[in-house]
Design a protein around this motif. Sequence first.
Motif, PDB file in Angstrom:
ATOM      1  N   UNK A  80      49.754 -35.448  -0.167  1.00 53.15           N
ATOM      2  CA  UNK A  80      49.464 -36.901   0.272  1.00 53.15           C
ATOM      3  C   UNK A  80      51.125 -37.451   0.547  1.00 53.15           C
ATOM      4  N   UNK A  81      51.839 -37.089  -0.598  1.00 49.81           N
ATOM      5  CA  UNK A  81      53.304 -37.480  -0.521  1.00 49.81           C
ATOM      6  C   UNK A  81      53.924 -36.933   0.734  1.00 49.81           C
ATOM      7  N   UNK A 111      51.274 -47.133   4.615  1.00 50.85           N
ATOM      8  CA  UNK A 111      51.246 -47.995   3.365  1.00 50.85           C
ATOM      9  C   UNK A 111      49.551 -47.241   2.818  1.00 50.85           C
ATOM     10  N   UNK A 112      48.752 -47.054   3.651  1.00 52.11           N
ATOM     11  CA  UNK A 112      47.380 -46.705   2.973  1.00 52.11           C
ATOM     12  C   UNK A 112      47.555 -45.328   2.135  1.00 52.11           C
ATOM     13  N   UNK A 113      48.201 -44.273   2.804  1.00 54.95           N
ATOM     14  CA  UNK A 113      48.573 -43.165   2.253  1.00 54.95           C
ATOM     15  C   UNK A 113      49.327 -43.206   0.906  1.00 54.95           C
ATOM     16  N   UNK A 114      50.138 -44.316   0.903  1.00 55.32           N
ATOM     17  CA  UNK A 114      51.240 -44.276  -0.235  1.00 55.32           C
ATOM     18  C   UNK A 114      50.347 -44.940  -1.253  1.00 55.32           C
ATOM     19  N   UNK A 115      49.536 -45.798  -1.228  1.00 54.18           N
ATOM     20  CA  UNK A 115      48.290 -46.565  -2.225  1.00 54.18           C
ATOM     21  C   UNK A 115      47.265 -45.269  -2.733  1.00 54.18           C
ATOM     22  N   UNK A 116      46.847 -44.362  -1.726  1.00 50.22           N
ATOM     23  CA  UNK A 116      46.153 -43.324  -2.319  1.00 50.22           C
ATOM     24  C   UNK A 116      46.913 -42.237  -2.982  1.00 50.22           C
TER      25      UNK A 116
END
Lengths: 100, 100
Positions: free
Chosen positions: A29-30, B55-60
């Motif tokens: 994900x990162x 942003x959604x990927x960062x949250x996840x």
Amino acid sequence: MINLSISLLEIPAYQLHWFDYIGYFGSFLTSITFIPQVYKAWKTKSVGDLSIWMMLIVVLSTIVWLVYAFAIGSGPVIVANTIVFILSLILIYFKYRFNR
Amino acid sequence: MINLSISLLEIPAYQLHWFDYIGYFGSFLTSITFIPQVYKAWKTKSVGDLSIWMMLIVVLSTIVWLVYAFAIGSGPVIVANTIVFILSLILIYFKYRFNR
């Protein structure tokens, strides 16, 4: 049967734990975090709302994490930070290329 | 002298390596990554160039990293991802608040 037993014994003793897979998923994900942002910036040619300071901190942090990852020998952290490093450099290039 | 010896023996055997400090520095940098972006978005009230998918990927990813960090008991990773989690939620709020 004897051959099978020998084969099983040759499997390394180290077993991956469930949280190792969580870690790999986190690394994945990162790694992909900046792909949507790079795509959006490329498509719109508009980067005015992006903070150059955010990108510079990302570049610096990935370098620091790479030093750490090589020191502890963590493949997933090396791969993730290399990808983020490259993508953040592309964003910085876009920031200047598409003016502000 | 005897008391001193006993005191020294009571010091935990685990020593921090040089790369642990590198890791802490990486955690610090990761923690502050989104501060300039949140500040810029707040100041300009303009978020159109920001990718909501980023942003959604960062949250996840921060949620995934938090599960991993609690599993391995890594304080710096817990702190860094909690801060990034909160800042990315603020950015998502701004994304909707200041329309697009």
